[in-house]
Design a protein around this motif. Structure first.
Motif, PDB file in Angstrom:
ATOM      1  N   ASN A 163      50.161  50.958  37.444  1.00 16.45           N
ATOM      2  CA  ASN A 163      50.415  50.453  38.796  1.00 16.45           C
ATOM      3  C   ASN A 163      49.116  49.985  39.429  1.00 16.45           C
ATOM      4  O   ASN A 163      48.066  50.602  39.260  1.00 16.45           O
ATOM      5  N   ARG A 164      49.208  48.914  40.205  1.00  7.51           N
ATOM      6  CA  ARG A 164      48.029  48.413  40.904  1.00  7.51           C
ATOM      7  C   ARG A 164      47.629  49.333  42.051  1.00  7.51           C
ATOM      8  O   ARG A 164      46.443  49.637  42.238  1.00  7.51           O
ATOM      9  N   THR A 165      48.609  49.761  42.842  1.00  9.90           N
ATOM     10  CA  THR A 165      48.344  50.554  44.041  1.00  9.90           C
ATOM     11  C   THR A 165      49.420  51.606  44.220  1.00  9.90           C
ATOM     12  O   THR A 165      50.475  51.574  43.569  1.00  9.90           O
ATOM     13  N   GLY A 172      46.118  51.336  37.362  1.00  9.16           N
ATOM     14  CA  GLY A 172      46.137  50.029  36.728  1.00  9.16           C
ATOM     15  C   GLY A 172      44.803  49.303  36.670  1.00  9.16           C
ATOM     16  O   GLY A 172      44.420  48.773  35.613  1.00  9.16           O
ATOM     17  N   PRO A 173      44.058  49.229  37.786  1.00  5.62           N
ATOM     18  CA  PRO A 173      42.767  48.534  37.736  1.00  5.62           C
ATOM     19  C   PRO A 173      41.780  49.152  36.739  1.00  5.62           C
ATOM     20  O   PRO A 173      40.985  48.432  36.122  1.00  5.62           O
TER      21      PRO A 173
END
Length: 255
Positions: A141-143, A156-157
């Motif tokens: 997940n990004r956030t 994710g990042p």
């Protein structure tokens, strides 16, 4: 017709340590209709027993077999492949991997380590990837919506950074992995097209579920931001305000 339901947790049932308005009663309504339920989360800072305790404190009693979490899937895979883990996870999650010594090789396992992401830990994982037999991401997940209501960086990042540096691609064990959704649906004993996923993340929850053949409801709460539904194709089966509204929608279509 809807024969089974998958519910996200963070941003759908609770934010931080507080249940969202109407969420506990909404789950009770699904249970009253005896709709098979599974609770699907990419949370990788809390182990399974801790998550069940957290939900119980909110008035939700969840059986262990009703919960699908990436750390559980990772442990099963590591045991099957006889791999020992090199962990880049939150300290609270490390106990989930105790006893996995492995006899065949090493797997780098990355989750949401929060403030424990630093240069040294990321560099150690990067070095471990040289020669590792597997590269597992508990989520990408990004956030996520943090306890203060704001968005924060998720795993994710950091997964992307290690992929870029190593030239390797991680196997994602949580959402939006189709295998993750299909395993949850299989445990319900229903066909994917008769199951619905309810989440606040258009990409991981809804698009991932729909790619696996499920229906998808996107809620306008939690990490949702206006226009998120326009960023995925096909669009969500429905876009609704909150879990009580989603349960109304589901029960109108339930067997």
């Amino acid at each position: 017709m809807i024969h089974g339901v998958l519910l996200d947790l963070g941003g759908v049932i609770f934010v931080g340590d507080k249940a969202l308005p109407g969420a506990v009663d909404a789950v009770a309504r699904l249970r009253e209709r005896r709709l098979p339920l599974r609770f699907i989360t990419n949370t990788t800072r809390t182990p399974l027993p801790g998550m069940r305790d957290k939900l119980a404190a909110m008035g939700l009693e969840i059986a262990a077999e009703e919960m699908f979490m990436p750390a559980v899937a990772a442990r099963i895979r590591l045991q099957a492949e006889r791999l020992r883990p090199h962990l880049l996870v939150h300290p609270a999650l490390q106990g989930e991997f105790q006893g996995l010594t492995g006899t065949r090789g090493t797997a780098v396992v990355i989750g949401d380590a929060g403030r424990y992401f630093d240069y040294d830990s990321l560099n150690a994982a990067f070095r471990a990837l040289n020669g590792a037999d597997d590269f597992l991401a508990l989520a990408r997940n990004r956030t996520f919506q943090d306890a203060d209501g704001e968005l924060s960086l998720d795993a994710g990042p950091f997964v992307a950074a290690l992929e870029y540096a190593s030239g390797r691609t991680a196997t994602v064990l949580g959402k939006p992995s189709g295998d993750f959704f299909r395993a949850a649906v299989d445990s319900l004993g229903v066909a994917p097209e008769t199951a619905v996923m309810v989440g606040d993340d258009a990409e991981s929850d809804v698009a991932g579920a729909q790619a696996a053949g499920l229906q998808g409801i996107l809620l306008r709460q939690g990490k949702y931001r206006a226009g998120d539904e326009a960023g995925i194709a096909p669009p969500p089966t429905a876009v609704l305000d909150d879990l009580p509204a989603a349960v109304d929608w589901i029960l109108a279509r339930a067997r």
